[in-house]
Write an enzyme that holds these catalytic residues in place. Sequence first.
Site, short mmCIF file in Angstrom:
data_model
loop_
_atom_site.label_atom_id
_atom_site.label_comp_id
_atom_site.label_asym_id
_atom_site.label_seq_id
_atom_site.Cartn_x
_atom_site.Cartn_y
_atom_site.Cartn_z
N SER A 171 -14.23 -9.61 -20.88
CA SER A 171 -15.41 -10.34 -21.35
C SER A 171 -15.00 -11.44 -22.34
CB SER A 171 -16.36 -9.39 -22.04
OG SER A 171 -15.69 -8.73 -23.09
N CYS A 209 -11.09 -4.71 -19.11
CA CYS A 209 -12.34 -4.52 -19.86
C CYS A 209 -12.95 -3.22 -19.35
CB CYS A 209 -13.26 -5.70 -19.59
SG CYS A 209 -14.91 -5.52 -20.26
N ASN A 210 -13.21 -2.31 -20.26
CA ASN A 210 -13.80 -1.04 -19.83
C ASN A 210 -15.22 -1.22 -19.31
OD1 ASN A 210 -12.15 1.64 -20.79
ND2 ASN A 210 -11.64 -0.15 -22.00
N HIS A 236 -10.74 -3.96 -27.04
CA HIS A 236 -10.62 -4.49 -28.41
C HIS A 236 -9.98 -3.46 -29.36
CE1 HIS A 236 -13.50 -7.49 -27.08
NE2 HIS A 236 -13.43 -8.09 -28.23
N1 DGL Z 1 -13.41 -5.54 -24.21
C1 DGL Z 1 -14.67 -5.01 -23.75
C2 DGL Z 1 -14.44 -3.60 -23.17
O1 DGL Z 1 -13.32 -3.20 -22.96
C3 DGL Z 1 -15.72 -4.89 -24.85
C4 DGL Z 1 -16.28 -6.12 -25.40
C5 DGL Z 1 -17.65 -6.48 -24.88
O2 DGL Z 1 -18.63 -5.79 -25.20
O3 DGL Z 1 -17.71 -7.45 -24.17
O4 DGL Z 1 -15.34 -2.86 -22.93
#
Ligand code: DGL
Length: 266
Positions: A13, A75-76, A189
Amino acid sequence: MVQPQQPIGIFDSGIGGLTVASALAKALPNERFLYFGDTAHLPYGEKSKSLITEYSVQITLFLLDKGIKHLVIACNSASAAAYESVRALCATHGVAVTNVIDPVVDYIQQKKFKHVGIIGTKATISSGIFQEKLKSTAGLEVHPKSTPLLAAMIEEGFAGTDVSRGVLKSYLSDPVLRGIEAIALACTHYPLIASEVRNYFGGEVSVLDTAQIVAEHVKNTLTELDLLATSQTEPHEFFVSDLTESFKKSTQLFFGTDVLLKAQKL
Ligand code: DGL
């Protein structure tokens, strides 16, 4: 047919997925990466499955068009919402996909933990994907907790401050996490606050380095597919859908070294 010298696509994201890109660059120094951060649509963690899927498919089309040999959904939230759609699309190009959830699920199963905490965005935790994938693991109880402030807090540069310690204390003291022996940082993150999570639990709880686990998985997959590059001739490329000064500043924090971000509208 895809070839070993083609680049690996990675997307998130925003710039959080750079923690995965950084682990990949260390594990696979001969590979070239094309990174896409959808900063115009951040945060995914607060969005619906259908919207996250729509953005993920657009990014995947962009990366496929650039000639990637493998795709990593770093990204999860996108892995939880869009993996099946992205995988189906990539399959039509002969490109395999790694998400950031399955390798961590495998790791947890191999370690035979009894109580594992999972922290992530609302989209990831409310999807129930970790709970579902781990439910048939004998003797394992999953303790999920959504921690929506963490990604924004990290993006804003508050990691390692009194603010992050306070927010973490408030989340990690939730009774739902009582009795865990390991915790998975299910948001890309969070590697930036891994040491703070470790400190909070005073070394009593193993903090799973998900970026590292995913990097190992990609290395094994490329080896199996006979797609490992033997040398890197061109530099990595980093695209973001909205280029701001604050993203430029934070990239070093996430990737560990300077990167040149390029603006690319979806
Ligand atoms: N990096 C995103 C994840 O792994 C989280 C950040 C977002 O909410 O966009 O879920």
